[in-house]
Design a protein around this motif. Structure first.
Motif, mmCIF file in Angstrom:
data_model
loop_
_atom_site.group_PDB
_atom_site.id
_atom_site.type_symbol
_atom_site.label_atom_id
_atom_site.label_comp_id
_atom_site.label_asym_id
_atom_site.label_seq_id
_atom_site.Cartn_x
_atom_site.Cartn_y
_atom_site.Cartn_z
ATOM 1 N N LEU A 332 -7.957 5.435 -4.132
ATOM 2 C CA LEU A 332 -7.026 6.770 -3.984
ATOM 3 C C LEU A 332 -7.452 7.281 -2.729
ATOM 4 O O LEU A 332 -6.703 7.709 -1.877
ATOM 5 C CB LEU A 332 -7.593 7.865 -5.066
ATOM 6 C CG LEU A 332 -6.771 7.586 -6.430
ATOM 7 C CD1 LEU A 332 -7.388 8.344 -7.490
ATOM 8 C CD2 LEU A 332 -5.393 8.023 -6.069
ATOM 9 N N HIS A 333 -8.928 7.219 -2.207
ATOM 10 C CA HIS A 333 -9.363 7.809 -0.979
ATOM 11 C C HIS A 333 -8.870 7.205 0.362
ATOM 12 O O HIS A 333 -8.111 7.673 1.173
ATOM 13 C CB HIS A 333 -10.912 7.585 -0.953
ATOM 14 C CG HIS A 333 -11.722 8.051 0.268
ATOM 15 N ND1 HIS A 333 -11.407 9.336 0.590
ATOM 16 C CD2 HIS A 333 -12.135 7.528 1.453
ATOM 17 C CE1 HIS A 333 -12.223 9.678 1.614
ATOM 18 N NE2 HIS A 333 -12.506 8.453 2.188
ATOM 19 N N MET A 334 -8.538 5.591 0.276
ATOM 20 C CA MET A 334 -8.019 4.993 1.277
ATOM 21 C C MET A 334 -6.463 5.277 1.279
ATOM 22 O O MET A 334 -6.097 5.481 2.301
ATOM 23 C CB MET A 334 -8.057 3.407 0.929
ATOM 24 C CG MET A 334 -9.390 2.828 1.202
ATOM 25 S SD MET A 334 -9.266 0.993 1.061
ATOM 26 C CE MET A 334 -8.508 0.696 -0.456
ATOM 27 N N TYR A 335 -5.871 5.430 0.016
ATOM 28 C CA TYR A 335 -4.332 5.815 0.135
ATOM 29 C C TYR A 335 -4.055 7.105 0.615
ATOM 30 O O TYR A 335 -3.158 7.195 1.629
ATOM 31 C CB TYR A 335 -3.759 5.872 -1.261
ATOM 32 C CG TYR A 335 -2.400 6.004 -1.434
ATOM 33 C CD1 TYR A 335 -1.613 5.118 -1.332
ATOM 34 C CD2 TYR A 335 -2.016 7.322 -1.721
ATOM 35 C CE1 TYR A 335 -0.029 5.358 -1.236
ATOM 36 C CE2 TYR A 335 -0.648 7.676 -1.743
ATOM 37 C CZ TYR A 335 0.297 6.561 -1.593
ATOM 38 O OH TYR A 335 1.688 6.746 -1.760
ATOM 39 N N ARG A 336 -4.941 8.051 0.339
ATOM 40 C CA ARG A 336 -4.696 9.681 0.945
ATOM 41 C C ARG A 336 -4.958 9.709 2.372
ATOM 42 O O ARG A 336 -4.172 10.340 3.393
ATOM 43 C CB ARG A 336 -5.827 10.345 0.397
ATOM 44 C CG ARG A 336 -5.565 10.937 -1.050
ATOM 45 C CD ARG A 336 -6.295 11.928 -1.475
ATOM 46 N NE ARG A 336 -6.337 12.368 -3.024
ATOM 47 C CZ ARG A 336 -7.290 12.145 -3.845
ATOM 48 N NH1 ARG A 336 -8.283 11.553 -3.313
ATOM 49 N NH2 ARG A 336 -7.213 12.163 -5.345
ATOM 50 N N ILE A 337 -5.999 8.820 2.989
ATOM 51 C CA ILE A 337 -6.223 8.827 4.315
ATOM 52 C C ILE A 337 -4.639 7.907 5.063
ATOM 53 O O ILE A 337 -4.527 8.610 6.208
ATOM 54 C CB ILE A 337 -7.383 7.884 4.675
ATOM 55 C CG1 ILE A 337 -8.526 8.810 4.509
ATOM 56 C CG2 ILE A 337 -7.468 7.504 6.152
ATOM 57 C CD1 ILE A 337 -9.940 8.110 4.641
ATOM 58 N N ALA A 338 -4.371 6.967 4.547
ATOM 59 C CA ALA A 338 -3.370 6.149 5.072
ATOM 60 C C ALA A 338 -2.008 7.024 5.190
ATOM 61 O O ALA A 338 -1.216 6.891 6.238
ATOM 62 C CB ALA A 338 -3.168 4.895 4.331
ATOM 63 N N VAL A 339 -1.875 7.639 4.196
ATOM 64 C CA VAL A 339 -0.464 8.470 3.993
ATOM 65 C C VAL A 339 -0.517 9.894 4.592
ATOM 66 O O VAL A 339 0.184 10.291 5.310
ATOM 67 C CB VAL A 339 -0.156 8.684 2.377
ATOM 68 C CG1 VAL A 339 1.110 9.426 2.083
ATOM 69 C CG2 VAL A 339 0.198 7.130 1.912
#
Length: 339
Positions: A332-339
Protein backbone atom coordinates in the motif's frame (compact mmCIF):
# COMPACT_ATOMS: atom_id res chain seq x y z
CA UNK A 1 24.94 -30.35 9.35
CA UNK A 2 27.49 -30.05 6.53
CA UNK A 3 27.68 -33.10 4.28
CA UNK A 4 31.44 -33.02 3.67
CA UNK A 5 34.66 -32.23 5.55
CA UNK A 6 35.48 -28.55 5.47
CA UNK A 7 38.98 -27.38 6.24
CA UNK A 8 39.87 -23.77 5.39
CA UNK A 9 40.92 -24.76 1.85
CA UNK A 10 37.28 -25.67 1.06
CA UNK A 11 36.01 -22.14 1.85
CA UNK A 12 36.01 -19.60 -1.00
CA UNK A 13 36.02 -15.81 -0.89
CA UNK A 14 36.92 -15.34 2.79
CA UNK A 15 40.72 -15.24 2.54
CA UNK A 16 41.02 -12.17 4.76
CA UNK A 17 38.97 -13.65 7.64
CA UNK A 18 40.79 -17.00 7.37
CA UNK A 19 44.16 -15.20 7.27
CA UNK A 20 43.40 -13.46 10.57
CA UNK A 21 42.37 -16.77 12.18
CA UNK A 22 45.49 -18.55 10.91
CA UNK A 23 47.69 -15.80 12.36
CA UNK A 24 45.99 -16.10 15.75
CA UNK A 25 46.45 -19.91 15.77
CA UNK A 26 50.10 -19.82 14.68
CA UNK A 27 51.04 -17.14 17.18
CA UNK A 28 49.21 -18.94 19.99
CA UNK A 29 47.03 -15.85 20.50
CA UNK A 30 43.56 -17.25 19.96
CA UNK A 31 41.09 -15.13 21.98
CA UNK A 32 38.59 -16.90 24.24
CA UNK A 33 35.64 -15.53 22.21
CA UNK A 34 35.23 -14.67 18.52
CA UNK A 35 32.30 -12.93 16.81
CA UNK A 36 31.85 -13.72 13.10
CA UNK A 37 29.68 -11.11 11.33
CA UNK A 38 28.45 -10.72 7.75
CA UNK A 39 25.35 -11.47 5.70
CA UNK A 40 23.81 -14.96 5.63
CA UNK A 41 25.21 -17.79 3.45
CA UNK A 42 28.75 -16.47 2.88
CA UNK A 43 30.77 -19.04 4.85
CA UNK A 44 30.73 -17.88 8.51
CA UNK A 45 29.48 -21.21 9.90
CA UNK A 46 31.73 -23.25 7.61
CA UNK A 47 34.72 -21.22 8.78
CA UNK A 48 33.79 -21.82 12.43
CA UNK A 49 33.65 -25.59 11.81
CA UNK A 50 36.96 -25.49 9.91
CA UNK A 51 38.58 -23.59 12.80
CA UNK A 52 37.35 -26.19 15.31
CA UNK A 53 38.89 -28.86 13.04
CA UNK A 54 42.18 -26.98 12.71
CA UNK A 55 42.51 -26.57 16.49
CA UNK A 56 41.92 -30.27 17.11
CA UNK A 57 43.10 -32.13 13.98
CA UNK A 58 45.22 -35.18 14.85
CA UNK A 59 47.62 -34.49 11.98
CA UNK A 60 48.09 -30.87 13.05
CA UNK A 61 49.41 -29.53 9.74
CA UNK A 62 48.94 -26.00 8.31
CA UNK A 63 45.27 -26.78 7.70
CA UNK A 64 42.99 -29.46 9.16
CA UNK A 65 43.22 -32.74 7.24
CA UNK A 66 39.40 -33.08 7.16
CA UNK A 67 39.81 -36.85 7.27
CA UNK A 68 41.02 -37.95 10.73
CA UNK A 69 38.48 -39.20 13.28
CA UNK A 70 38.46 -35.86 15.16
CA UNK A 71 37.87 -33.81 11.97
CA UNK A 72 35.03 -36.12 10.90
CA UNK A 73 33.46 -36.19 14.38
CA UNK A 74 33.44 -32.37 14.46
CA UNK A 75 31.61 -32.17 11.10
CA UNK A 76 29.10 -34.78 12.29
CA UNK A 77 28.76 -33.04 15.70
CA UNK A 78 29.82 -36.23 17.50
CA UNK A 79 32.99 -34.81 19.07
CA UNK A 80 32.63 -34.64 22.86
CA UNK A 81 34.51 -31.33 23.13
CA UNK A 82 32.53 -29.54 20.43
CA UNK A 83 29.00 -28.12 20.56
CA UNK A 84 26.77 -26.12 18.23
CA UNK A 85 23.95 -24.05 19.67
CA UNK A 86 21.14 -22.81 17.37
CA UNK A 87 17.84 -21.07 18.17
CA UNK A 88 15.08 -23.32 19.50
CA UNK A 89 12.19 -21.71 17.62
CA UNK A 90 12.69 -17.96 17.32
CA UNK A 91 15.17 -17.58 20.18
CA UNK A 92 18.10 -19.22 21.92
CA UNK A 93 16.42 -19.89 25.23
CA UNK A 94 17.74 -19.60 28.78
CA UNK A 95 17.53 -23.40 29.27
CA UNK A 96 19.79 -23.93 26.25
CA UNK A 97 22.31 -21.47 27.69
CA UNK A 98 22.21 -23.13 31.14
CA UNK A 99 23.00 -26.52 29.56
CA UNK A 100 25.75 -24.89 27.49
CA UNK A 101 27.26 -23.28 30.61
CA UNK A 102 27.32 -26.64 32.40
CA UNK A 103 29.10 -28.15 29.38
CA UNK A 104 31.62 -25.31 29.29
CA UNK A 105 32.75 -26.05 32.84
CA UNK A 106 33.60 -29.69 32.09
CA UNK A 107 37.23 -30.67 31.60
CA UNK A 108 38.31 -31.46 28.03
CA UNK A 109 37.75 -35.09 27.08
CA UNK A 110 40.05 -35.37 24.04
CA UNK A 111 40.40 -31.87 22.65
CA UNK A 112 43.37 -29.56 22.54
CA UNK A 113 40.77 -26.78 22.44
CA UNK A 114 37.07 -27.16 23.23
CA UNK A 115 34.86 -25.21 20.84
CA UNK A 116 31.29 -23.99 21.17
CA UNK A 117 29.61 -22.34 18.18
CA UNK A 118 26.52 -20.17 18.74
CA UNK A 119 24.97 -19.85 15.29
CA UNK A 120 22.31 -17.12 15.16
CA UNK A 121 23.66 -15.33 18.23
CA UNK A 122 21.38 -12.37 17.44
CA UNK A 123 18.52 -14.60 18.65
CA UNK A 124 19.80 -14.77 22.22
CA UNK A 125 16.86 -13.76 24.44
CA UNK A 126 17.62 -11.06 27.02
CA UNK A 127 17.80 -13.51 29.94
CA UNK A 128 19.94 -15.92 27.89
CA UNK A 129 22.28 -13.07 26.82
CA UNK A 130 22.75 -11.96 30.44
CA UNK A 131 23.52 -15.53 31.58
CA UNK A 132 25.97 -15.93 28.71
CA UNK A 133 27.72 -12.66 29.51
CA UNK A 134 29.12 -14.09 32.76
CA UNK A 135 30.87 -16.82 30.78
CA UNK A 136 32.47 -14.23 28.50
CA UNK A 137 33.69 -12.32 31.56
CA UNK A 138 35.15 -15.46 33.19
CA UNK A 139 36.00 -17.80 30.30
CA UNK A 140 36.71 -21.48 30.93
CA UNK A 141 40.32 -22.49 30.14
CA UNK A 142 41.11 -24.33 26.88
CA UNK A 143 37.75 -23.21 25.45
CA UNK A 144 36.86 -21.12 22.41
CA UNK A 145 33.42 -19.55 21.94
CA UNK A 146 32.42 -18.57 18.39
CA UNK A 147 29.34 -16.37 18.04
CA UNK A 148 27.85 -15.99 14.56
CA UNK A 149 25.52 -13.10 13.64
CA UNK A 150 24.78 -10.98 10.60
CA UNK A 151 25.70 -7.75 12.38
CA UNK A 152 27.28 -6.78 15.69
CA UNK A 153 24.42 -4.24 16.06
CA UNK A 154 22.03 -7.16 16.62
CA UNK A 155 23.84 -8.07 19.87
CA UNK A 156 24.17 -6.27 23.21
CA UNK A 157 27.28 -4.07 23.31
CA UNK A 158 28.38 -5.85 26.51
CA UNK A 159 28.70 -9.12 24.53
CA UNK A 160 30.31 -7.55 21.43
CA UNK A 161 32.97 -5.78 23.52
CA UNK A 162 34.11 -9.10 25.01
CA UNK A 163 34.63 -10.82 21.64
CA UNK A 164 37.17 -10.31 18.88
CA UNK A 165 35.13 -9.50 15.78
CA UNK A 166 35.99 -11.04 12.41
CA UNK A 167 34.08 -9.52 9.47
CA UNK A 168 33.14 -11.69 6.49
CA UNK A 169 32.74 -10.13 3.05
CA UNK A 170 29.95 -10.62 0.48
CA UNK A 171 31.02 -13.11 -2.20
CA UNK A 172 31.79 -11.96 -5.74
CA UNK A 173 29.50 -13.22 -8.53
CA UNK A 174 32.43 -15.27 -9.83
CA UNK A 175 32.87 -17.10 -6.51
CA UNK A 176 29.08 -17.53 -6.04
CA UNK A 177 28.89 -19.12 -9.49
CA UNK A 178 31.88 -21.41 -8.80
CA UNK A 179 30.26 -22.68 -5.56
CA UNK A 180 26.90 -23.23 -7.30
CA UNK A 181 28.60 -25.14 -10.14
CA UNK A 182 30.22 -27.44 -7.58
CA UNK A 183 27.18 -27.96 -5.36
CA UNK A 184 24.17 -28.02 -7.77
CA UNK A 185 23.22 -29.53 -11.14
CA UNK A 186 21.85 -26.23 -12.47
CA UNK A 187 22.47 -24.96 -16.00
CA UNK A 188 24.93 -22.07 -16.49
CA UNK A 189 22.00 -19.73 -17.24
CA UNK A 190 20.23 -20.62 -13.99
CA UNK A 191 23.45 -20.36 -11.99
CA UNK A 192 23.98 -16.84 -13.32
CA UNK A 193 20.38 -15.92 -12.45
CA UNK A 194 20.70 -17.30 -8.94
CA UNK A 195 24.07 -15.65 -8.39
CA UNK A 196 22.75 -12.25 -9.53
CA UNK A 197 19.86 -12.37 -7.05
CA UNK A 198 21.82 -13.82 -4.14
CA UNK A 199 23.42 -10.40 -3.48
CA UNK A 200 26.87 -11.68 -2.51
CA UNK A 201 25.85 -14.96 -0.86
CA UNK A 202 25.17 -18.56 -1.89
CA UNK A 203 21.78 -19.83 -0.81
CA UNK A 204 21.49 -23.42 -2.02
CA UNK A 205 17.93 -23.62 -0.66
CA UNK A 206 17.05 -20.97 -3.24
CA UNK A 207 18.35 -23.23 -6.03
CA UNK A 208 15.52 -25.66 -5.23
CA UNK A 209 12.99 -22.82 -5.36
CA UNK A 210 14.14 -21.15 -8.57
CA UNK A 211 10.83 -21.59 -10.40
CA UNK A 212 8.89 -20.10 -7.47
CA UNK A 213 11.38 -17.20 -7.36
CA UNK A 214 10.90 -16.52 -11.08
CA UNK A 215 7.08 -16.54 -10.74
CA UNK A 216 7.27 -14.10 -7.81
CA UNK A 217 9.56 -11.78 -9.76
CA UNK A 218 7.46 -11.76 -12.95
CA UNK A 219 4.30 -11.07 -10.92
CA UNK A 220 5.99 -8.25 -8.98
CA UNK A 221 7.35 -6.62 -12.16
CA UNK A 222 3.78 -6.26 -13.49
CA UNK A 223 2.81 -4.50 -10.23
CA UNK A 224 5.91 -2.26 -10.30
CA UNK A 225 5.26 -1.05 -13.85
CA UNK A 226 1.47 -0.47 -13.88
CA UNK A 227 0.13 0.84 -10.54
CA UNK A 228 -3.60 0.80 -11.39
CA UNK A 229 -6.50 0.18 -8.99
CA UNK A 230 -6.94 -3.37 -10.34
CA UNK A 231 -3.18 -3.92 -9.89
CA UNK A 232 -3.46 -2.88 -6.24
CA UNK A 233 -6.37 -5.26 -5.65
CA UNK A 234 -4.42 -8.13 -7.25
CA UNK A 235 -1.28 -7.18 -5.30
CA UNK A 236 -3.07 -7.34 -1.94
CA UNK A 237 -4.89 -10.60 -2.80
CA UNK A 238 -1.71 -12.29 -3.99
CA UNK A 239 0.37 -11.09 -1.03
CA UNK A 240 -2.20 -12.52 1.37
CA UNK A 241 -1.95 -15.96 -0.24
CA UNK A 242 1.89 -15.73 -0.44
CA UNK A 243 2.04 -14.98 3.29
CA UNK A 244 -0.01 -18.09 4.08
CA UNK A 245 1.84 -20.38 1.66
CA UNK A 246 4.41 -22.94 2.81
CA UNK A 247 6.64 -21.78 -0.03
CA UNK A 248 7.08 -18.41 1.72
CA UNK A 249 6.80 -16.39 -1.48
CA UNK A 250 6.52 -13.26 0.69
CA UNK A 251 10.20 -13.69 1.60
CA UNK A 252 11.23 -14.03 -2.06
CA UNK A 253 9.14 -10.91 -2.79
CA UNK A 254 11.02 -8.84 -0.17
CA UNK A 255 14.35 -10.13 -1.55
CA UNK A 256 13.33 -9.13 -5.06
CA UNK A 257 12.02 -5.69 -4.05
CA UNK A 258 15.41 -4.94 -2.50
CA UNK A 259 17.17 -5.71 -5.81
CA UNK A 260 14.56 -3.76 -7.81
CA UNK A 261 14.77 -0.54 -5.77
CA UNK A 262 18.56 -0.83 -5.60
CA UNK A 263 18.53 -0.95 -9.44
CA UNK A 264 16.17 2.07 -9.62
CA UNK A 265 18.65 4.08 -7.52
CA UNK A 266 21.43 2.95 -9.84
CA UNK A 267 19.45 4.08 -12.93
CA UNK A 268 18.46 7.45 -11.45
CA UNK A 269 22.14 8.17 -10.74
CA UNK A 270 22.98 7.35 -14.36
CA UNK A 271 25.39 4.55 -13.41
CA UNK A 272 26.42 1.85 -15.93
CA UNK A 273 23.58 -0.51 -16.85
CA UNK A 274 25.84 -3.59 -16.95
CA UNK A 275 25.98 -3.36 -13.14
CA UNK A 276 22.20 -3.70 -12.73
CA UNK A 277 21.13 -6.88 -10.91
CA UNK A 278 18.02 -7.15 -13.10
CA UNK A 279 19.81 -6.51 -16.39
CA UNK A 280 19.47 -9.99 -17.98
CA UNK A 281 17.48 -12.99 -16.87
CA UNK A 282 16.33 -16.12 -18.69
CA UNK A 283 18.07 -16.34 -22.04
CA UNK A 284 18.92 -12.67 -22.16
CA UNK A 285 15.43 -11.31 -21.46
CA UNK A 286 16.26 -7.78 -20.38
CA UNK A 287 14.38 -6.04 -17.60
CA UNK A 288 15.98 -2.65 -18.23
CA UNK A 289 12.90 -1.36 -20.11
CA UNK A 290 10.68 -2.39 -17.18
CA UNK A 291 13.10 -0.74 -14.73
CA UNK A 292 13.02 2.54 -16.70
CA UNK A 293 9.23 2.39 -16.78
CA UNK A 294 9.11 1.76 -13.00
CA UNK A 295 11.64 4.54 -12.30
CA UNK A 296 9.17 7.07 -13.76
CA UNK A 297 6.88 6.56 -10.74
CA UNK A 298 9.44 7.43 -8.04
CA UNK A 299 11.79 10.18 -6.91
CA UNK A 300 15.14 9.35 -5.35
CA UNK A 301 14.01 10.22 -1.80
CA UNK A 302 10.91 8.02 -2.20
CA UNK A 303 13.07 5.06 -3.31
CA UNK A 304 15.23 5.39 -0.17
CA UNK A 305 12.04 5.56 1.90
CA UNK A 306 10.65 2.37 0.30
CA UNK A 307 13.98 0.60 0.71
CA UNK A 308 14.01 1.32 4.45
CA UNK A 309 10.35 0.16 4.64
CA UNK A 310 11.35 -3.18 3.07
CA UNK A 311 14.03 -3.63 5.75
CA UNK A 312 11.55 -2.65 8.51
CA UNK A 313 8.95 -5.11 7.14
CA UNK A 314 11.44 -7.97 7.23
CA UNK A 315 12.52 -7.06 10.77
CA UNK A 316 8.90 -6.78 11.97
CA UNK A 317 8.10 -10.26 10.62
CA UNK A 318 11.23 -11.66 12.32
CA UNK A 319 9.88 -10.20 15.57
CA UNK A 320 6.56 -12.02 15.02
CA UNK A 321 4.44 -9.34 13.33
CA UNK A 322 1.50 -10.57 11.23
CA UNK A 323 3.07 -11.39 7.83
CA UNK A 324 0.01 -10.52 5.72
CA UNK A 325 -0.51 -7.15 7.42
CA UNK A 326 3.18 -6.26 7.26
CA UNK A 327 3.61 -7.11 3.55
CA UNK A 328 0.24 -5.60 2.51
CA UNK A 329 1.12 -2.41 4.39
CA UNK A 330 4.41 -2.21 2.43
CA UNK A 331 2.54 -2.71 -0.87
CA UNK A 332 0.00 0.00 0.00
CA UNK A 333 2.84 2.35 0.88
CA UNK A 334 4.54 1.74 -2.52
CA UNK A 335 1.22 2.20 -4.34
CA UNK A 336 0.40 5.50 -2.57
CA UNK A 337 3.81 6.92 -3.45
CA UNK A 338 3.60 5.80 -7.10
CA UNK A 339 0.07 7.11 -7.62
Amino acid sequence: VPDFPMPFRDIYGQEQAIGLLNQAVHRGRMPHALLFTGQANIGKYKTAVALAQKLNCRKGEKDACGECDYCLQIVEQNFLDYQVLIPDGKFIKIDQIRKALNWLHLHPDQAKKRVMIIDGAQHLGREAANAFLKTLEEPAPHTLLILIAESSQQLPETIVSRCQQIRFRPLSEEISERILRQTTDLTTERIQLLSAFSMGSVNRNLAVRLEIMETVQKTAIVWLTTFSVSTLEEMLRTCESWCKSKNEEWCLLLDFLETWFRDLTWLLHGLPEEKLINRNVNAGESRIKALRNSAGYFKQKQIYDIFSRIVQTRRAIELNANKSLAVESLCLHMYRIAV
